[in-house]
Design an enzyme around this catalytic site. Structure first.
Site, PDB file in Angstrom:
ATOM      1  N   ASP A  22      24.231  53.756  36.665  1.00  0.00           N
ATOM      2  CA  ASP A  22      22.643  53.138  37.309  1.00  0.00           C
ATOM      3  C   ASP A  22      22.732  53.499  38.699  1.00  0.00           C
ATOM      4  O   ASP A  22      23.073  52.871  39.399  1.00  0.00           O
ATOM      5  CB  ASP A  22      22.958  51.521  36.892  1.00  0.00           C
ATOM      6  CG  ASP A  22      21.594  51.036  37.636  1.00  0.00           C
ATOM      7  OD1 ASP A  22      20.612  51.698  37.658  1.00  0.00           O
ATOM      8  OD2 ASP A  22      21.502  49.981  37.571  1.00  0.00           O
TER       9      ASP A  22
ATOM     10  N   ASP B 161      14.849  50.474  38.630  1.00  0.00           N
ATOM     11  CA  ASP B 161      16.168  50.008  38.769  1.00  0.00           C
ATOM     12  C   ASP B 161      16.471  48.560  37.878  1.00  0.00           C
ATOM     13  O   ASP B 161      17.434  48.204  37.691  1.00  0.00           O
ATOM     14  CB  ASP B 161      16.456  49.459  40.237  1.00  0.00           C
ATOM     15  CG  ASP B 161      18.221  49.253  40.393  1.00  0.00           C
ATOM     16  OD1 ASP B 161      18.777  49.745  39.412  1.00  0.00           O
ATOM     17  OD2 ASP B 161      18.312  48.903  41.452  1.00  0.00           O
TER      18      ASP B 161
ATOM     19  N   LYS C 230      24.365  46.597  26.892  1.00  0.00           N
ATOM     20  CA  LYS C 230      23.816  47.294  27.791  1.00  0.00           C
ATOM     21  C   LYS C 230      24.853  48.453  27.924  1.00  0.00           C
ATOM     22  O   LYS C 230      25.911  48.575  28.584  1.00  0.00           O
ATOM     23  CB  LYS C 230      23.562  46.728  28.994  1.00  0.00           C
ATOM     24  CG  LYS C 230      22.893  47.759  30.174  1.00  0.00           C
ATOM     25  CD  LYS C 230      22.624  46.836  31.454  1.00  0.00           C
ATOM     26  CE  LYS C 230      22.395  47.737  32.558  1.00  0.00           C
ATOM     27  NZ  LYS C 230      21.760  46.875  33.836  1.00  0.00           N
TER      28      LYS C 230
ATOM     29  N   ARG D 193      17.095  46.064  31.072  1.00  0.00           N
ATOM     30  CA  ARG D 193      16.073  45.149  30.174  1.00  0.00           C
ATOM     31  C   ARG D 193      15.387  46.032  29.224  1.00  0.00           C
ATOM     32  O   ARG D 193      14.932  45.948  27.900  1.00  0.00           O
ATOM     33  CB  ARG D 193      15.026  44.044  30.681  1.00  0.00           C
ATOM     34  CG  ARG D 193      14.361  44.837  31.965  1.00  0.00           C
ATOM     35  CD  ARG D 193      13.809  44.030  32.927  1.00  0.00           C
ATOM     36  NE  ARG D 193      14.883  43.446  33.898  1.00  0.00           N
ATOM     37  CZ  ARG D 193      14.856  42.754  34.940  1.00  0.00           C
ATOM     38  NH1 ARG D 193      13.472  42.002  35.118  1.00  0.00           N
ATOM     39  NH2 ARG D 193      15.713  42.405  35.821  1.00  0.00           N
TER      40      ARG D 193
ATOM     41  N   LYS E 133      18.836  53.034  44.627  1.00  0.00           N
ATOM     42  CA  LYS E 133      19.806  51.871  45.253  1.00  0.00           C
ATOM     43  C   LYS E 133      20.352  52.448  46.327  1.00  0.00           C
ATOM     44  O   LYS E 133      20.538  53.721  46.427  1.00  0.00           O
ATOM     45  CB  LYS E 133      21.092  51.438  44.362  1.00  0.00           C
ATOM     46  CG  LYS E 133      20.767  50.724  42.783  1.00  0.00           C
ATOM     47  CD  LYS E 133      22.102  50.261  42.199  1.00  0.00           C
ATOM     48  CE  LYS E 133      21.690  49.861  40.884  1.00  0.00           C
ATOM     49  NZ  LYS E 133      21.189  48.349  40.788  1.00  0.00           N
TER      50      LYS E 133
ATOM     51  N   ASP F 201      27.967  49.941  34.661  1.00  0.00           N
ATOM     52  CA  ASP F 201      26.887  49.494  33.897  1.00  0.00           C
ATOM     53  C   ASP F 201      26.577  49.565  32.486  1.00  0.00           C
ATOM     54  O   ASP F 201      25.968  49.423  31.857  1.00  0.00           O
ATOM     55  CB  ASP F 201      25.563  49.966  34.590  1.00  0.00           C
ATOM     56  CG  ASP F 201      24.434  49.128  34.662  1.00  0.00           C
ATOM     57  OD1 ASP F 201      24.597  47.638  34.594  1.00  0.00           O
ATOM     58  OD2 ASP F 201      23.366  49.446  35.237  1.00  0.00           O
TER      59      ASP F 201
ATOM     60  N   GLU G  92      16.374  48.685  34.893  1.00  0.00           N
ATOM     61  CA  GLU G  92      16.448  49.613  33.589  1.00  0.00           C
ATOM     62  C   GLU G  92      17.144  48.961  32.446  1.00  0.00           C
ATOM     63  O   GLU G  92      16.901  49.350  31.087  1.00  0.00           O
ATOM     64  CB  GLU G  92      17.105  50.918  33.827  1.00  0.00           C
ATOM     65  CG  GLU G  92      18.584  51.021  33.868  1.00  0.00           C
ATOM     66  CD  GLU G  92      19.224  49.948  34.862  1.00  0.00           C
ATOM     67  OE1 GLU G  92      18.565  49.552  35.891  1.00  0.00           O
ATOM     68  OE2 GLU G  92      20.422  49.630  34.493  1.00  0.00           O
TER      69      GLU G  92
HETATM   70  N1  BES Z   1      23.196  47.122  36.935  1.00  0.00           N
HETATM   71  C1  BES Z   1      22.050  46.556  37.635  1.00  0.00           C
HETATM   72  C2  BES Z   1      22.558  44.892  37.860  1.00  0.00           C
HETATM   73  C3  BES Z   1      24.235  44.830  38.469  1.00  0.00           C
HETATM   74  C4  BES Z   1      24.216  44.405  39.850  1.00  0.00           C
HETATM   75  C5  BES Z   1      25.257  44.812  37.845  1.00  0.00           C
HETATM   76  C6  BES Z   1      25.357  44.255  40.392  1.00  0.00           C
HETATM   77  C7  BES Z   1      26.330  44.706  38.228  1.00  0.00           C
HETATM   78  C8  BES Z   1      26.425  44.323  39.730  1.00  0.00           C
HETATM   79  C9  BES Z   1      20.694  46.283  37.121  1.00  0.00           C
HETATM   80  O1  BES Z   1      20.403  47.350  36.557  1.00  0.00           O
HETATM   81  C10 BES Z   1      19.883  46.311  38.346  1.00  0.00           C
HETATM   82  O2  BES Z   1      19.673  47.176  39.117  1.00  0.00           O
HETATM   83  N2  BES Z   1      19.120  45.079  38.394  1.00  0.00           N
HETATM   84  C11 BES Z   1      18.139  44.925  39.269  1.00  0.00           C
HETATM   85  C12 BES Z   1      16.882  44.332  38.955  1.00  0.00           C
HETATM   86  C13 BES Z   1      15.925  44.089  39.807  1.00  0.00           C
HETATM   87  C14 BES Z   1      15.045  45.345  40.240  1.00  0.00           C
HETATM   88  C15 BES Z   1      14.817  43.432  39.268  1.00  0.00           C
HETATM   89  C16 BES Z   1      18.747  43.689  40.367  1.00  0.00           C
HETATM   90  O3  BES Z   1      19.305  42.847  39.939  1.00  0.00           O
HETATM   91  O4  BES Z   1      18.526  43.872  41.776  1.00  0.00           O
HETATM   92 ZN    ZN Z   2      21.702  48.420  35.743  1.00  0.00          ZN
HETATM   93 MN    MN Z   3      19.714  48.843  37.679  1.00  0.00          MN
END
Ligand code: BES
Ligand code: ZN
Ligand code: MN
Length: 518
Positions: free
Chosen positions: A285, A362, A280, A366, A292, A303, A364
């Site tokens: 992000d 967010d 990834k 996946r 966020k 990220d 993204e």
């Molecule tokens: N990049 C984030 C995940 C992340 C969180 C990485 C903290 C490192 C530290 C990912 O893209 C994300 O935002 N995931 C969301 C998914 C949700 C919207 C289903 C999350 O985990 O909140």
């Molecule tokens: Zn992310």
């Molecule tokens: Mn994200």
């Protein structure tokens, strides 16, 4: 990076800033570890007693500096804690040595040279101490002070160290190891290569996102790979559109910096197995339209840690000449909100033809990973590993030091977990409960990009599983916790980008080459 050598020179005669010795927790106070005998003798056998007087107990990570004995050419002896007393055979675990060497190297930031007199029972110990030293010494301070270009316009520093920075320990020599001993030399060479590539990954992760858009990442990856005989193909936004990579394009559509998909190929003529790695690479992000909150964005330059790990792994594999074919895929995009950004409600037709309703922009990671995994599967690798800072839920589940491993093949998932254990990386297997698949259903499209909130890390794994080619053993490594260290440095882990998963993936490639997995 620190220059590391092997030497049988006597500690007393070494011209350096410090001699590093090991100290462990004995039953009745600190005990001096093997390797330090000549140093101890120069203190008249009183080193343990002196350390005890200074309050040292030998705890993991403890650093005690004392004046070197008379006649030494170094001013300082640095005793570093190894933790628990050694195994009954008198040897210390590779991870204890790696950790201690890392603490010592970090404590010596700014120094020119150190002699390391830690216990080196064999080549494995040499490799561990070398890794600890090279990783613990890492600094990223090119953006501090005036920078590389005297602070002129356009000077954005670099990873080599700004003018006001201390910089890493410049040179270290492992004492008590014959530089002509083949196994020791090989262990040092391997450690140097792996750590150079791992530190490259850390540099990429730490580089601010305004200096590392997808195009810049792809360019740096191309240079690094081609230098070491790895073939590179970069798909730009036009090629991505032509190929139907709408997951990657969709995520990148909000940014003025267009996305990229990079393929790295390393081939060995005698290879019997092939591995594909998918990383990834969200260079920033923000969450996109599903923005966020500010505090959650502060570290989101990290990220792209999965893509950085994949680059490091493939280049390290090539440099080590492993008898295995490796393909690395870097799914690079910047996730930004704008008038051209993905909206919650948009439907994307992914590379494999499936449609996905984007309910949360967010989620993204996946989307870009799905396209890259589907494309990587077309080459029919013997196994596929994806690495991603995918979910905050994984951080909640396993904390900041352990990555989760999921997959469609228990044996392969176990192999990844055990490989991590062997190199001193903390990981844990997680399930992919079928009942969570229902949460990913969409009223409009084949699937939604978000599932149930509870077990969010597992739902993300289930989403990715849909894009893995039939019968390809697949492991999903979610490094959201350990990829970036927001806290204080510890052991050989600095603040910021850690290079999580690199050592695991390199060793997985080694084990695959050796026929130990698959
Ligand atoms: N990049 C984030 C995940 C992340 C969180 C990485 C903290 C490192 C530290 C990912 O893209 C994300 O935002 N995931 C969301 C998914 C949700 C919207 C289903 C999350 O985990 O909140
Ligand atoms: Zn992310
Ligand atoms: Mn994200």
């Amino acid at each position: 990076m620190t220059a590391l050598t092997l030497s049988t020179a006597a500690a007393a005669g070494l011209r350096a800033d410090a001699i590093v010795v090991g100290v462990a927790k004995g039953a009745k106070g600190p005990i001096v570890a093997p390797g330090a005998e000549p140093v101890d003798q120069a203190y008249d056998g009183r080193l343990a007693a002196i350390l005890e007087t200074l309050g040292a107990v030998g705890a993991e990570g403890e650093v005690t500096k004392l004046p070197a004995p008379t006649g030494f050419r170094t001013p300082v002896v640095l005793a570093v804690g190894l933790g628990a007393a050694p195994e009954s055979d008198g040897t210390y675990s590779a991870e204890a040595l790696r950790h201690a060497a890392g603490c010592a190297a970090r404590a010596l930031a700014g120094a020119k040279k150190a002699g390391i007199a830690l216990p080196v029972a064999g080549p494995e110990a040499v490799g561990a101490i070398a890794e600890g030293t090279l990783l613990g010494a890492y600094t990223f301070d090119g953006y501090k002070g005036k920078g590389q270009n005297g602070g002129k316009k356009g000077d954005r520093g670099g990873a080599k160290g700004g003018k006001n920075a201390k910089g890493p320990l410049a040179e270290a020599t492992l004492l008590g190891v014959n530089p002509r001993e083949a196994a020791a030399k090989a262990a040092l060479g391997r450690a140097t290569t792996v750590c150079e590539e791992l530190n490259r990954a850390r540099d990429l992760i730490n580089t601010p996102p305004n200096d590392l858009a997808p195009e810049a990442f792809a360019a740096l990856a191309t240079t690094a790979a081609e230098e070491h005989g790895v073939k590179v193909k970069v798909l730009d936004e036009k090629a991505l559109a032509k190929g139907g990579y709408h997951g990657i394009l969709g995520v990148g559509s909000g940014s003025s910096a267009p996305p990229r998909l990079v393929r790295l190929t390393y081939r060995h003529p005698k290879a019997k197995r092939s591995l594909a790695f998918v990383g990834k690479g969200i260079t920033y992000d923000s969450g996109g339209i599903s923005l966020k909150p500010p505090n959650a964005m502060e570290t989101m330059k990290c990220d792209m840690s999965g893509a950085a790990a994949v680059l490091a792994t493939v280049v390290a594999g090539a440099r080590l000449g492993l008898e295995v074919n490796l393909t690395g895929w870097l799914a690079l995009a910047e996730n930004m909100p704008s008038g051209t950004a993905l909206r919650p409600g948009d439907v994307l037709r992914m590379y494999n033809g499936a449609t996905v309703e984007v309910l949360n922009t967010d989620a993204e990671g996946r989307l870009v990973m799905a396209d890259a995994i589907a494309r990587a599967s077309e080459d029919r690798p013997d196994a596929l590993v994806d690495v991603a800072t995918l979910t905050g839920a994984m951080v909640l589940a396993l904390g900041h030091r352990t990555f989760g491993v999921m997959g469609n093949d228990d044996a392969f998932r176990t192999a990844v977990h055990e490989t991590a254990e062997a190199v001193g990386e903390a990981s844990w297997p997680l399930p992919m409960p079928e009942h969570l698949r229902k949460g990913l259903e969409s009223a409009t499209a084949d699937m939604s990009n978000v599932g149930e909130r509870m077990g969010g890390a597992l739902a993300a794994g289930l989403f990715l599983r849909e894009f893995v080619g039939d019968d390809i053993p697949w492991a999903h490594v979610d490094i959201a916790g350990p990829a970036f260290n927001e806290g204080s440095p510890f052991g050989y882990t600095p603040k910021g980008g850690t290079g999580a998963a690199v050592r695991t993936l390199v060793h997985l490639a080694e084990r695959t080459a050796a026929g130990e997995v698959l």
